[in-house]
Design a protein around this motif. Structure first.
Motif, short mmCIF file in Angstrom:
data_model
loop_
_atom_site.label_atom_id
_atom_site.label_comp_id
_atom_site.label_asym_id
_atom_site.label_seq_id
_atom_site.Cartn_x
_atom_site.Cartn_y
_atom_site.Cartn_z
N LEU A 72 0.83 -1.20 0.00
CA LEU A 72 0.00 0.00 0.00
C LEU A 72 0.87 1.26 0.00
CD1 LEU A 72 -2.83 1.27 0.18
CD2 LEU A 72 -2.66 1.07 2.67
N SER A 128 2.42 1.58 -3.49
CA SER A 128 1.45 1.96 -4.52
C SER A 128 1.04 3.41 -4.41
CB SER A 128 0.20 1.07 -4.43
OG SER A 128 0.53 -0.28 -4.65
N THR A 129 0.85 3.90 -3.18
CA THR A 129 0.34 5.25 -2.99
C THR A 129 1.44 6.30 -2.85
OG1 THR A 129 0.21 4.89 -0.59
CG2 THR A 129 -1.77 4.41 -1.89
N ASN A 178 -1.17 7.75 1.80
CA ASN A 178 0.21 7.39 2.10
C ASN A 178 0.73 8.06 3.37
OD1 ASN A 178 3.33 8.00 1.65
ND2 ASN A 178 2.83 6.12 0.58
N THR A 216 -3.14 -5.00 -9.42
CA THR A 216 -3.04 -6.12 -8.47
C THR A 216 -2.08 -7.19 -8.98
OG1 THR A 216 -5.31 -5.76 -7.74
CG2 THR A 216 -4.33 -7.89 -7.23
#
Length: 221
Positions: A41, A44-45, A57, A135
């Motif tokens: 996470l 990704s952010t 984030n 994903t």
């Protein structure tokens, strides 16, 4: 048997060593299960990630940094009510695993994030060009490509938790640290303290050697 220790103390040492292994590996398993999704996470952010989002984030990053910056001995005492709520007690091996796991989650999440960031961007772009979803990129490209770094992060976490588990003995957490404090320090038995230190060193050396071997086995370079 440990020749320089009485049989009763030898049995206690074996039991304490088992408790230390249980705390270390149990907390690490929890940390990996929770920390890897957190790292994905954060990756990704974050800036340059698959879907940058500062609103998601920053709070997660601040929380992780807050836990990481708290000395472990203070963290153990500070979350005693939470530990009691989770396991019903604040003393013993099971109770010690709660602060150990919490500290390890924050620690390993950052290490995992760094390992993910080391993956070649070209591999990610190639996966995108072939139509892979976010994903699929995270689970089938990033994680396998970052595996040597992830294993190295787990190794560092295990080694750190061996020391933390010994520190947990200061508040009755069980394990080798508790034995060293109760017998080696409070009862003035230097042979017990020396034995505890030797066993902890052997644990660390064994874990580090195993981790280094696994990193070499999984590395493609």
């Amino acid at each position: 048997m440990i020749p320089w220790l009485p049989p009763a103390l030898t049995d206690l040492m074996i039991e304490a060593a088992w408790e230390t292994l249980l705390m270390t590996f149990g907390s690490t398993i929890i940390a990996v299960v929770v920390g890897l999704p957190l790292a994905l996470l954060l990756y990704s952010t974050g800036q340059g990630g698959l879907s940058p989002n500062g609103w998601a984030n920053r709070p997660i990053g601040l929380l992780i940094n807050a836990v990481r910056s708290t000395p472990f001995i203070i963290l153990m005492v500070a979350i005693v009510p939470f530990t009691r709520m989770v396991v019903g007690t604040s003393i013993g091996t099971t109770a010690a695993m709660v602060p150990l796991a919490l500290a390890a989650i924050a620690f390993i999440a950052r290490l995992f994030e760094n390992a993910l960031r080391e993956v070649d961007r070209g591999v990610i772009e190639a996966a995108r060009a072939m139509g892979a979803t976010r994903t699929q990129i995270l689970t089938r490209v990033l994680v396998p490509e970052a595996m040597p770094g992830l294993i190295a992060a787990v190794t560092v976490t295990l080694v750190s938790l061996v020391g933390y588990s010994a520190m947990a003995g200061a508040i009755g957490g069980g394990g080798l640290g508790d034995l060293g404090i109760r017998f080696g320090y409070q009862r003035f038995m230097p042979e017990v303290m020396a034995t505890v230190v030797v066993i902890l060193i052997l644990f660390v050396q064994g874990l580090q050697s195993l981790g280094d071997w696994l990193v070499r086995r999984t590395s493609r370079r």
